[in-house]
Scaffold this active site. Structure first.
Site, PDB file in Angstrom:
ATOM      1  N   LYS A  38       1.067  -1.249  -0.136  1.00 53.80           N
ATOM      2  CA  LYS A  38       0.001   0.066   0.089  1.00 53.80           C
ATOM      3  C   LYS A  38       0.766   1.250  -0.080  1.00 53.80           C
ATOM      4  O   LYS A  38       1.803   1.324   0.901  1.00 53.80           O
ATOM      5  CB  LYS A  38      -0.726  -0.111   1.313  1.00 53.80           C
ATOM      6  CG  LYS A  38      -2.253   0.488   1.151  1.00 53.80           C
ATOM      7  CD  LYS A  38      -2.923   0.402   2.348  1.00 53.80           C
ATOM      8  CE  LYS A  38      -4.404   0.945   2.242  1.00 53.80           C
ATOM      9  NZ  LYS A  38      -4.879   0.959   3.577  1.00 53.80           N
TER      10      LYS A  38
HETATM   11  C1  E4P Z   1      -8.328   1.286   3.946  1.00 58.46           C
HETATM   12  O1  E4P Z   1      -7.593   0.949   3.210  1.00 58.46           O
HETATM   13  C2  E4P Z   1      -8.403   2.781   4.766  1.00 58.46           C
HETATM   14  O2  E4P Z   1      -7.111   2.908   5.302  1.00 58.46           O
HETATM   15  C3  E4P Z   1      -9.449   2.831   5.488  1.00 58.46           C
HETATM   16  O3  E4P Z   1     -10.522   2.369   5.067  1.00 58.46           O
HETATM   17  C4  E4P Z   1      -9.464   4.042   6.168  1.00 58.46           C
HETATM   18  O4  E4P Z   1     -10.816   4.400   6.917  1.00 58.46           O
HETATM   19  P1  E4P Z   1     -11.224   5.378   7.883  1.00 58.46           P
HETATM   20  O5  E4P Z   1     -11.262   6.763   7.310  1.00 58.46           O
HETATM   21  O6  E4P Z   1     -12.403   4.928   8.621  1.00 58.46           O
HETATM   22  O7  E4P Z   1      -9.946   5.483   8.997  1.00 58.46           O
END
Ligand code: E4P
Length: 291
Positions: free
Chosen positions: A97
């Site tokens: 990522k």
């Molecule tokens: C996923 O890849 C993201 O990091 C995550 O969905 C972020 O979610 P949040 O905005 O609720 O922290």
């Protein structure tokens, strides 16, 4: 639409995979911190290498996104390659990522480090999930750089629109896909809601027939998940509580209560008979095995 679990908590991961409907996992540094803090609070110690290995094994070959912690090109390249080389052989399911832009402000000179990292690692056939997408044009560039997934953050765009307009809300509150009106439709740079952001990313990627999958992220509730599916997202990544909420409806509970109350004795006997037959068969098979 595929459903990923948005969590780094091994207990949540085991629970979610037991449902038989999970297609992958996304983690981020905040989710890893939450999982580690939970264990430390319980007085446990964490061996991070073993912990990640366990996550990869529980995921049974479905993709698991692991985020880099560095913010410059050379360091992200080094970390991405290392992460992939160390963990991908375990279950062949590691996705790296990378944030679309690792800069902290407009004047920060790391503006292009994320995209360059995505392009280089993608050329090396390392699957990339490009994270922190808040505009369709960010998604376009990530897709052009070869990212396997782009992650538009729906919930955080909704938060931004409400914050800019001083609207009070709870994290899990529904935000209408067509936007909110306060004299005019509220927006963030032409995006009226998190789902609108996801839709615009899908439109651009489809229009230019790019291979990248749109992974709806930062999804906060069941209705937003439905809208993410209707928008045509390839994937939605969801926290465990949102996955569980997808099945809840008071009319389903009411129906269950009524069906359970209405079972006639004849039907009950038939069902109980099935149970006995199965037990007998199992007993016979077990006796046979012992011989
Ligand atoms: C996923 O890849 C993201 O990091 C995550 O969905 C972020 O979610 P949040 O905005 O609720 O922290």
């Amino acid at each position: 639409m595929k459903i990923f679990l948005d969590s780094a908590d091994i207990d949540e991961i085991k629970e979610a995979y037991s449902y038989g409907i999970i297609d992958g996992i996304t983690t981020n540094p905040s989710l890893i911190k939450k999982a580690v803090d939970t264990r430390i609070t319980k007085g446990e110690k964490i061996d991070m290498k073993k912990y990640i290995t366990e996550i990869l094994k529980v995921a049974k070959g479905t993709p698991v996104s692991l985020e880099v912690t560095e913010t410059t090109y050379d360091r992200m390249i080094h970390q991405g390659r290392k992460l992939y080389k160390t963990f991908n052989p375990i279950a062949k399911n590691v996705v790296i990522k990378i944030p679309i832009n690792t800069a902290f402000t407009d004047s920060d000179d790391r503006q292009m480090d994320g995209i360059r990292t995505i392009a280089t690692l993608s050329k090396e056939k390392i699957p990339i999930n490009c994270t922190l997408i808040f505009t369709p044009e960010q998604a376009l560039l990530a897709a052009k750089a070869g990212a396997k997934y782009v992650s538009p953050f729906a919930g955080r765009i909704d938060d931004e629109i409400r914050d800019l307009n001083r609207i009070k809300y709870e994290k899990h509150d529904y935000f209408p896909l067509e936007g909110l009106e306060k004299g005019k439709v509220l927006e963030d740079n032409g995006v009226v809601s998190g789902i609108d952001l996801i839709e615009q990313c899908i439109d651009i990627i489809d229009m230019y027939e790019l291979e990248t999958e749109v992974l709806g992220a930062s999804i906060r509730n069941a209705r937003q998940t439905r809208e993410c599916a209707l928008a045509g997202a390839d994937i939605a990544t969801l926290p465990l509580n949102v996955i569980q909420d997808l099945l809840k409806h008071h009319k389903t509970y009411e129906g269950m209560q009524k069906f359970t109350k209405d079972i006639v004795i004849e039907y009950m006997h038939l069902m109980n008979g099935f149970k006995k037959e199965n037990t007998k068969k199992n007993t016979k098979r077990n006796k046979f095995k012992k011989k």
